[in-house]
Enzyme design. Structure first.
Site, PDB file in Angstrom:
ATOM      1  N   THR A  33     -53.080 -24.529  55.057  1.00  0.00           N
ATOM      2  CA  THR A  33     -53.071 -25.023  53.682  1.00  0.00           C
ATOM      3  C   THR A  33     -51.714 -24.781  53.024  1.00  0.00           C
ATOM      4  O   THR A  33     -51.011 -23.822  53.327  1.00  0.00           O
ATOM      5  CB  THR A  33     -54.185 -24.359  52.825  1.00  0.00           C
ATOM      6  OG1 THR A  33     -53.788 -23.042  52.465  1.00  0.00           O
ATOM      7  CG2 THR A  33     -55.513 -24.316  53.562  1.00  0.00           C
ATOM      8  N   ASP A  57     -54.022 -25.102  46.241  1.00  0.00           N
ATOM      9  CA  ASP A  57     -53.354 -24.195  45.314  1.00  0.00           C
ATOM     10  C   ASP A  57     -54.390 -23.112  45.048  1.00  0.00           C
ATOM     11  O   ASP A  57     -55.506 -23.419  44.592  1.00  0.00           O
ATOM     12  CB  ASP A  57     -52.991 -24.941  44.024  1.00  0.00           C
ATOM     13  CG  ASP A  57     -52.233 -24.052  43.050  1.00  0.00           C
ATOM     14  OD1 ASP A  57     -52.607 -22.858  42.916  1.00  0.00           O
ATOM     15  OD2 ASP A  57     -51.296 -24.543  42.413  1.00  0.00           O
ATOM     16  N   ASN A  84     -52.598 -15.313  52.572  1.00  0.00           N
ATOM     17  CA  ASN A  84     -51.159 -15.070  52.660  1.00  0.00           C
ATOM     18  C   ASN A  84     -50.411 -15.515  51.408  1.00  0.00           C
ATOM     19  O   ASN A  84     -49.416 -14.895  51.030  1.00  0.00           O
ATOM     20  CB  ASN A  84     -50.620 -15.811  53.898  1.00  0.00           C
ATOM     21  CG  ASN A  84     -49.111 -15.926  53.883  1.00  0.00           C
ATOM     22  OD1 ASN A  84     -48.404 -14.955  54.112  1.00  0.00           O
ATOM     23  ND2 ASN A  84     -48.607 -17.121  53.578  1.00  0.00           N
ATOM     24  N   SER A 135     -50.970  -7.908  51.884  1.00  0.00           N
ATOM     25  CA  SER A 135     -50.646  -6.989  50.801  1.00  0.00           C
ATOM     26  C   SER A 135     -49.143  -6.783  50.873  1.00  0.00           C
ATOM     27  O   SER A 135     -48.388  -7.751  51.035  1.00  0.00           O
ATOM     28  CB  SER A 135     -51.448  -5.690  50.994  1.00  0.00           C
ATOM     29  OG  SER A 135     -51.066  -4.717  50.076  1.00  0.00           O
ATOM     30  N   TYR A 149     -45.656  -6.462  40.341  1.00  0.00           N
ATOM     31  CA  TYR A 149     -45.932  -6.960  41.703  1.00  0.00           C
ATOM     32  C   TYR A 149     -46.753  -5.913  42.457  1.00  0.00           C
ATOM     33  O   TYR A 149     -47.775  -6.230  43.067  1.00  0.00           O
ATOM     34  CB  TYR A 149     -44.614  -7.251  42.432  1.00  0.00           C
ATOM     35  CG  TYR A 149     -44.807  -7.687  43.872  1.00  0.00           C
ATOM     36  CD1 TYR A 149     -45.330  -8.941  44.183  1.00  0.00           C
ATOM     37  CD2 TYR A 149     -44.477  -6.833  44.923  1.00  0.00           C
ATOM     38  CE1 TYR A 149     -45.514  -9.335  45.502  1.00  0.00           C
ATOM     39  CE2 TYR A 149     -44.653  -7.223  46.244  1.00  0.00           C
ATOM     40  CZ  TYR A 149     -45.170  -8.474  46.531  1.00  0.00           C
ATOM     41  OH  TYR A 149     -45.355  -8.871  47.837  1.00  0.00           O
ATOM     42  N   LYS A 153     -50.592  -5.884  44.313  1.00  0.00           N
ATOM     43  CA  LYS A 153     -50.869  -5.485  45.696  1.00  0.00           C
ATOM     44  C   LYS A 153     -51.740  -4.235  45.747  1.00  0.00           C
ATOM     45  O   LYS A 153     -52.572  -4.101  46.647  1.00  0.00           O
ATOM     46  CB  LYS A 153     -49.547  -5.300  46.471  1.00  0.00           C
ATOM     47  CG  LYS A 153     -48.708  -6.587  46.579  1.00  0.00           C
ATOM     48  CD  LYS A 153     -49.452  -7.735  47.267  1.00  0.00           C
ATOM     49  CE  LYS A 153     -48.575  -8.961  47.485  1.00  0.00           C
ATOM     50  NZ  LYS A 153     -49.255 -10.070  48.163  1.00  0.00           N
ATOM     51  N   THR A 184     -37.873 -14.039  54.129  1.00  0.00           N
ATOM     52  CA  THR A 184     -38.638 -15.259  53.807  1.00  0.00           C
ATOM     53  C   THR A 184     -38.129 -15.789  52.462  1.00  0.00           C
ATOM     54  O   THR A 184     -37.174 -15.268  51.908  1.00  0.00           O
ATOM     55  CB  THR A 184     -40.144 -14.940  53.679  1.00  0.00           C
ATOM     56  OG1 THR A 184     -40.313 -14.133  52.504  1.00  0.00           O
ATOM     57  CG2 THR A 184     -40.689 -14.190  54.879  1.00  0.00           C
TER      58      THR A 184
HETATM   59  N1  LIG Z   1     -41.149 -11.337  52.303  1.00  0.00           N
HETATM   60  C1  LIG Z   1     -41.382 -10.112  51.951  1.00  0.00           C
HETATM   61  O1  LIG Z   1     -40.464  -9.297  51.819  1.00  0.00           O
HETATM   62  C2  LIG Z   1     -42.815  -9.664  51.741  1.00  0.00           C
HETATM   63  C3  LIG Z   1     -43.108  -8.306  51.925  1.00  0.00           C
HETATM   64  C4  LIG Z   1     -44.418  -7.883  51.729  1.00  0.00           C
HETATM   65  C5  LIG Z   1     -45.399  -8.774  51.411  1.00  0.00           C
HETATM   66  N2  LIG Z   1     -45.093 -10.103  51.242  1.00  0.00           N
HETATM   67  C6  LIG Z   1     -46.203 -11.017  50.921  1.00  0.00           C
HETATM   68  O2  LIG Z   1     -46.338 -11.934  51.980  1.00  0.00           O
HETATM   69  C7  LIG Z   1     -46.969 -13.125  51.501  1.00  0.00           C
HETATM   70  C8  LIG Z   1     -46.206 -14.349  51.997  1.00  0.00           C
HETATM   71  O3  LIG Z   1     -44.930 -14.357  51.400  1.00  0.00           O
HETATM   72  P1  LIG Z   1     -43.614 -14.742  52.217  1.00  0.00           P
HETATM   73  O4  LIG Z   1     -42.799 -13.517  52.312  1.00  0.00           O
HETATM   74  O5  LIG Z   1     -43.936 -15.489  53.431  1.00  0.00           O
HETATM   75  O6  LIG Z   1     -42.876 -15.659  51.124  1.00  0.00           O
HETATM   76  P2  LIG Z   1     -42.682 -17.253  50.997  1.00  0.00           P
HETATM   77  O7  LIG Z   1     -41.926 -17.761  52.168  1.00  0.00           O
HETATM   78  O8  LIG Z   1     -42.112 -17.446  49.653  1.00  0.00           O
HETATM   79  O9  LIG Z   1     -44.159 -17.816  51.068  1.00  0.00           O
HETATM   80  C9  LIG Z   1     -45.028 -17.740  49.977  1.00  0.00           C
HETATM   81  C10 LIG Z   1     -46.116 -18.761  50.201  1.00  0.00           C
HETATM   82  O10 LIG Z   1     -47.084 -18.649  49.123  1.00  0.00           O
HETATM   83  C11 LIG Z   1     -47.329 -19.961  48.648  1.00  0.00           C
HETATM   84  N3  LIG Z   1     -47.829 -19.984  47.278  1.00  0.00           N
HETATM   85  C12 LIG Z   1     -47.261 -19.518  46.146  1.00  0.00           C
HETATM   86  N4  LIG Z   1     -48.052 -19.780  45.079  1.00  0.00           N
HETATM   87  C13 LIG Z   1     -49.142 -20.430  45.563  1.00  0.00           C
HETATM   88  C14 LIG Z   1     -50.309 -20.973  44.973  1.00  0.00           C
HETATM   89  N5  LIG Z   1     -50.534 -20.929  43.649  1.00  0.00           N
HETATM   90  N6  LIG Z   1     -51.228 -21.564  45.777  1.00  0.00           N
HETATM   91  C15 LIG Z   1     -51.032 -21.646  47.120  1.00  0.00           C
HETATM   92  N7  LIG Z   1     -49.926 -21.180  47.736  1.00  0.00           N
HETATM   93  C16 LIG Z   1     -49.005 -20.568  46.959  1.00  0.00           C
HETATM   94  C17 LIG Z   1     -46.008 -20.685  48.774  1.00  0.00           C
HETATM   95  O11 LIG Z   1     -46.223 -22.078  48.663  1.00  0.00           O
HETATM   96  P3  LIG Z   1     -45.129 -23.105  48.046  1.00  0.00           P
HETATM   97  O12 LIG Z   1     -44.194 -23.420  49.173  1.00  0.00           O
HETATM   98  O13 LIG Z   1     -45.920 -24.260  47.573  1.00  0.00           O
HETATM   99  O14 LIG Z   1     -44.427 -22.388  46.920  1.00  0.00           O
HETATM  100  C18 LIG Z   1     -45.591 -20.206  50.152  1.00  0.00           C
HETATM  101  O15 LIG Z   1     -46.246 -20.945  51.147  1.00  0.00           O
HETATM  102  C19 LIG Z   1     -47.045 -12.994  49.978  1.00  0.00           C
HETATM  103  O16 LIG Z   1     -48.348 -12.607  49.631  1.00  0.00           O
HETATM  104  C20 LIG Z   1     -46.046 -11.874  49.684  1.00  0.00           C
HETATM  105  O17 LIG Z   1     -46.376 -11.188  48.501  1.00  0.00           O
HETATM  106  C21 LIG Z   1     -43.824 -10.559  51.407  1.00  0.00           C
END
Ligand SMILES: NC(=O)c1ccc[n+]([C@@H]2O[C@H](COP(=O)([O-])OP(=O)(O)OC[C@H]3O[C@@H](n4cnc5c(N)ncnc54)[C@H](OP(=O)(O)O)[C@@H]3O)[C@@H](O)[C@H]2O)c1
Length: 276
Positions: A33, A57, A84, A135, A149, A153, A184
């Site tokens: 999705t 969404d 995710n 998380s 943030y 979490k 990311t």
């Molecule tokens: N990267 C890090 O350092 C890190 C560390 C710990 C945890 N995390 C967590 O890992 C998860 C994935 O993040 P990521 O690092 O892979 O970042 P990312 O590449 O920015 O991916 C975030 C994803 O969430 C989607 N999203 C945002 N708002 C949404 C909504 N309202 N409905 C559906 N999808 C939505 C985005 O979709 P769009 O493309 O449409 O915006 C994108 O696919 C998140 O929960 C984040 O908090 C990240």
């Protein structure tokens, strides 16, 4: 029989890497999705008979219900849900914009909870299922400018700890993944940032202003993180409740928990003095 995965937020980052790993297996179905269907074009190279692309969404309750119904109709069930989708937010607590904070809670907490509720009836009926929540290390340990943030979490951590107890005897497992900073889009386009204006908080300016750079240089490799998640889900009989990934999550998380244990123990007499 094929296991069916449903993953939210598969347009980029961890979600996309995990979707690619699942898509290339011969014995899995995938419901990938995203908010924009064209962001899922990268899945066209895989076997479309096992892949359903859907617009979701996670703030849209009806959309969540629809994708759960679609999953049931096409593949019969969801075996593994990966919550995710998520946003970041960089600001001191006092200077945070509560409208943006509420929206982040809608995505990171209520979206995740609604998505989970939509698949739980299928998992309860079949007496099995795995729910994976993205998380964060910041769900175990906190740092200045990331307070709200972390609050989302930590909310996911408390929510998941309770859900785990409620569904354990129904054959459903809940794993919280707690990655450290990874390369990311999260700290870039997926995060709003408020550079401190109050002079007392100027010492935190750099950590907000340089955040995109610092995460571009972050040690976490999203491909490795996605592979570890896949391996834990598919190769372990009992999956972990907590999966801290990277040095900050492991050592920072443990340090934070040990500090809490030490402090609580140091006031044992006070703590135990209030019961009759
Ligand atoms: N990267 C890090 O350092 C890190 C560390 C710990 C945890 N995390 C967590 O890992 C998860 C994935 O993040 P990521 O690092 O892979 O970042 P990312 O590449 O920015 O991916 C975030 C994803 O969430 C989607 N999203 C945002 N708002 C949404 C909504 N309202 N409905 C559906 N999808 C939505 C985005 O979709 P769009 O493309 O449409 O915006 C994108 O696919 C998140 O929960 C984040 O908090 C990240």
């Amino acid at each position: 029989m094929n296991k069916t995965w449903l993953i939210t937020g598969t347009s980029s980052g961890f979600g996309k890497e995990l979707a690619k790993i699942v898509a290339k297996q011969s014995d899995t179905n995938l419901i990938a999705t995203a908010r924009k269907i064209q962001d899922l074009d990268y899945l066209n190279e895989f076997d479309s008979s096992r892949i359903e692309k859907s617009i979701v969404d996670v703030t849209d309750f009806e959309g969540i219900q629809k994708v759960a119904k679609k999953a049931k109709k096409r593949f019969g069930t969801v075996d593994i849900l990966v919550n995710n989708a998520g946003l970041g937010y960089f600001s001191t607590i006092e200077e945070s914009d509560m409208k943006q904070v509420r929206y982040m809670f809608d995505v990171n907490v209520f979206g995740l909870a609604n998505m989970t509720n939509a698949v739980l009836p299928m998992m309860r009926a079949q007496k099995s299922g795995i729910i994976v929540n993205l998380s964060s290390a910041l769900g175990l340990v906190t740092v200045p400018t990331m307070g709200f943030y972390s609050a989302t979490k930590f909310a996911v951590e408390g929510y998941a700890d309770t859900l785990r107890q409620e569904v354990a005897d129904l054959g459903i497992q809940v794993m919280n993944v707690e990655p450290s900073g990874a390369r990311t889009d999260w700290s870039g386009r997926s995060s709003n940032k408020v550079v401190p204006q109050i002079s007392d908080y100027q010492k935190f300016s750099d950590s907000v202003e340089n955040v995109s750079d610092s995460v571009t240089a972050a040690p976490g490799d999203p491909k490795k993180i996605a592979q570890v998640i896949f391996d834990q889900v598919t190769k372990e009989e009992i999956i972990p409740e907590h999966l801290p990934l990277g040095d900050f999550a492991y050592n920072g998380g443990l340090g934070s928990l040990e500090k809490i244990v030490k402090e609580i123990k140091s006031r044992k007499n006070v703590s135990l003095s209030t019961d009759d």
